[in-house]
Design an enzyme around this catalytic site. Structure first.
Site, PDB file in Angstrom:
ATOM      1  N   PRO A   1      39.084  38.395 -17.297  1.00 37.04           N
ATOM      2  CA  PRO A   1      39.152  39.537 -17.743  1.00 37.04           C
ATOM      3  C   PRO A   1      38.778  40.654 -16.693  1.00 37.04           C
ATOM      4  O   PRO A   1      37.609  40.672 -16.113  1.00 37.04           O
ATOM      5  CB  PRO A   1      38.294  39.568 -18.927  1.00 37.04           C
ATOM      6  CG  PRO A   1      37.468  38.483 -18.935  1.00 37.04           C
ATOM      7  CD  PRO A   1      37.812  37.389 -18.240  1.00 37.04           C
ATOM      8  N   ASN A   2      39.541  41.917 -16.741  1.00 42.70           N
ATOM      9  CA  ASN A   2      39.444  42.782 -16.006  1.00 42.70           C
ATOM     10  C   ASN A   2      39.677  42.948 -14.410  1.00 42.70           C
ATOM     11  O   ASN A   2      39.434  43.821 -13.736  1.00 42.70           O
ATOM     12  CB  ASN A   2      37.938  43.426 -16.219  1.00 42.70           C
ATOM     13  CG  ASN A   2      37.697  43.945 -17.684  1.00 42.70           C
ATOM     14  OD1 ASN A   2      38.590  44.643 -18.292  1.00 42.70           O
ATOM     15  ND2 ASN A   2      36.784  43.314 -18.241  1.00 42.70           N
TER      16      ASN A   2
ATOM     17  N   ARG B   1      38.203  49.214 -10.105  1.00 40.46           N
ATOM     18  CA  ARG B   1      37.271  49.034 -10.839  1.00 40.46           C
ATOM     19  C   ARG B   1      36.024  48.984  -9.887  1.00 40.46           C
ATOM     20  O   ARG B   1      35.687  47.921  -9.269  1.00 40.46           O
ATOM     21  CB  ARG B   1      37.643  47.659 -11.537  1.00 40.46           C
ATOM     22  CG  ARG B   1      36.469  47.078 -12.272  1.00 40.46           C
ATOM     23  CD  ARG B   1      36.536  45.594 -12.842  1.00 40.46           C
ATOM     24  NE  ARG B   1      35.626  45.185 -13.593  1.00 40.46           N
ATOM     25  CZ  ARG B   1      35.244  43.952 -13.496  1.00 40.46           C
ATOM     26  NH1 ARG B   1      35.892  42.884 -13.083  1.00 40.46           N
ATOM     27  NH2 ARG B   1      34.155  43.553 -14.524  1.00 40.46           N
TER      28      ARG B   1
ATOM     29  N   TYR C   1      32.709  45.847  -6.571  1.00 39.69           N
ATOM     30  CA  TYR C   1      33.524  44.716  -6.189  1.00 39.69           C
ATOM     31  C   TYR C   1      34.375  44.822  -5.330  1.00 39.69           C
ATOM     32  O   TYR C   1      35.162  44.095  -4.814  1.00 39.69           O
ATOM     33  CB  TYR C   1      34.416  44.600  -7.449  1.00 39.69           C
ATOM     34  CG  TYR C   1      33.697  44.152  -8.653  1.00 39.69           C
ATOM     35  CD1 TYR C   1      32.927  42.953  -8.789  1.00 39.69           C
ATOM     36  CD2 TYR C   1      33.655  45.099  -9.950  1.00 39.69           C
ATOM     37  CE1 TYR C   1      32.395  42.565 -10.082  1.00 39.69           C
ATOM     38  CE2 TYR C   1      32.776  44.605 -10.963  1.00 39.69           C
ATOM     39  CZ  TYR C   1      32.123  43.444 -11.138  1.00 39.69           C
ATOM     40  OH  TYR C   1      31.435  43.060 -12.158  1.00 39.69           O
TER      41      TYR C   1
ATOM     42  N   ASN D   1      37.220  32.517 -11.104  1.00 39.08           N
ATOM     43  CA  ASN D   1      36.419  33.615 -11.415  1.00 39.08           C
ATOM     44  C   ASN D   1      36.582  34.066 -12.756  1.00 39.08           C
ATOM     45  O   ASN D   1      37.630  34.782 -12.921  1.00 39.08           O
ATOM     46  CB  ASN D   1      36.764  34.614 -10.298  1.00 39.08           C
ATOM     47  CG  ASN D   1      35.845  36.068 -10.677  1.00 39.08           C
ATOM     48  OD1 ASN D   1      34.965  35.964 -11.498  1.00 39.08           O
ATOM     49  ND2 ASN D   1      35.914  36.888  -9.590  1.00 39.08           N
TER      50      ASN D   1
ATOM     51  N   ALA E   1      33.821  38.001 -16.985  1.00 39.17           N
ATOM     52  CA  ALA E   1      32.447  38.161 -18.024  1.00 39.17           C
ATOM     53  C   ALA E   1      32.520  36.885 -18.897  1.00 39.17           C
ATOM     54  O   ALA E   1      31.340  36.417 -19.357  1.00 39.17           O
ATOM     55  CB  ALA E   1      32.689  39.571 -18.848  1.00 39.17           C
TER      56      ALA E   1
ATOM     57  N   GLU F   1      33.222  27.532  -8.734  1.00 37.89           N
ATOM     58  CA  GLU F   1      33.191  28.937  -9.446  1.00 37.89           C
ATOM     59  C   GLU F   1      33.144  30.017  -8.358  1.00 37.89           C
ATOM     60  O   GLU F   1      32.568  29.690  -7.129  1.00 37.89           O
ATOM     61  CB  GLU F   1      31.626  28.822  -9.939  1.00 37.89           C
ATOM     62  CG  GLU F   1      31.149  30.114 -10.746  1.00 37.89           C
ATOM     63  CD  GLU F   1      29.812  30.010 -11.389  1.00 37.89           C
ATOM     64  OE1 GLU F   1      29.056  29.322 -10.988  1.00 37.89           O
ATOM     65  OE2 GLU F   1      29.446  30.975 -12.270  1.00 37.89           O
TER      66      GLU F   1
ATOM     67  N   HIS G   1      32.657  34.394  -7.539  1.00 39.00           N
ATOM     68  CA  HIS G   1      32.135  35.644  -7.976  1.00 39.00           C
ATOM     69  C   HIS G   1      32.396  36.433  -6.700  1.00 39.00           C
ATOM     70  O   HIS G   1      31.676  36.234  -5.578  1.00 39.00           O
ATOM     71  CB  HIS G   1      31.135  35.897  -8.651  1.00 39.00           C
ATOM     72  CG  HIS G   1      31.031  34.981  -9.794  1.00 39.00           C
ATOM     73  ND1 HIS G   1      31.551  35.186 -10.973  1.00 39.00           N
ATOM     74  CD2 HIS G   1      30.037  34.002 -10.109  1.00 39.00           C
ATOM     75  CE1 HIS G   1      31.334  34.579 -11.917  1.00 39.00           C
ATOM     76  NE2 HIS G   1      30.398  33.526 -11.234  1.00 39.00           N
TER      77      HIS G   1
ATOM     78  N   ARG H   1      22.169  40.995 -10.546  1.00 38.44           N
ATOM     79  CA  ARG H   1      22.437  42.135 -11.295  1.00 38.44           C
ATOM     80  C   ARG H   1      22.153  42.048 -12.695  1.00 38.44           C
ATOM     81  O   ARG H   1      20.746  41.606 -12.807  1.00 38.44           O
ATOM     82  CB  ARG H   1      23.917  42.099 -11.609  1.00 38.44           C
ATOM     83  CG  ARG H   1      24.520  42.304 -10.232  1.00 38.44           C
ATOM     84  CD  ARG H   1      26.115  41.917 -10.112  1.00 38.44           C
ATOM     85  NE  ARG H   1      26.742  43.155 -11.242  1.00 38.44           N
ATOM     86  CZ  ARG H   1      27.877  43.303 -11.523  1.00 38.44           C
ATOM     87  NH1 ARG H   1      28.780  42.222 -11.126  1.00 38.44           N
ATOM     88  NH2 ARG H   1      28.321  44.224 -12.056  1.00 38.44           N
TER      89      ARG H   1
END
Ligand code: DQA
Length: 150
Positions: A11-12, A19, A24, A76, A79, A100, A102, A109
């Site tokens: 998502p996103n 964004r 990012y 990725n 969330a 995985e 990111h 964070r």
């Protein structure tokens, strides 16, 4: 087994470039796809890049990766990384290696990003390098031995 690497984005991530660029970066998802396709050609791999804002799509694409005999999955989960037992179970349910990815480093964070359900089952994690996290993950899956879980 095919030479296809599924690159699944949660998502996103369709908003990459716009964004929170301070977190990012300014590359869009299309920019990242182009980078991966270039690198994949040298590595004798092919990229199948997808994005969805829906958890179930990601689950079904993980199943599909296994059914299609994909070489590996770069995931990725955005969330959903931090919330999704369904994704954890899907990764455990398939034999295709899942790496995985990111852009940011979630461990530096907010506290709620420190736990990764995806990381509990992924073969390895590449994070905190922006678009290069994806490229490094691709190089890793190109090199790895067959790491199928028995
Ligand atoms: C992300 C990190 C996640 O914590 C966040 O929810 C995202 C993007 C990353 O690529 O840095 O959406 O997966």
């Amino acid at each position: 087994m095919s030479n296809i690497v599924y690159v699944l984005n949660g998502p996103n991530l369709n908003l990459l470039g716009l964004r929170e660029p301070e977190i990012y970066g300014s590359d869009t998802l299309d920019d990242i796809a182009a980078m991966l396709e270039d690198r994949a050609r040298d590595l004798d791999l092919a990229i199948d890049m997808r994005q969805s804002n829906h958890e179930g799509h990601l689950v079904e694409w993980l199943h599909e990766a296994q059914a299609e005999g994909a070489h590996a999955v770069l995931l990725n989960a955005a969330a959903y990384t931090h919330t999704s037992i369904a994704l954890l179970d899907a990764i455990r349910a398939i034999r295709t290696p899942v790496v995985e990815v990111h852009l940011s480093d979630p461990s530096t964070r907010e506290d709620f990003r420190h736990h990764s359900y995806v990381g509990l089952a992924a073969t390895r994690t590449f994070q905190g390098m922006g678009a290069q996290s994806y490229v490094r993950a691709l190089e890793y899956v190109a090199e790895m031995q067959v790491m199928r879980r028995e």
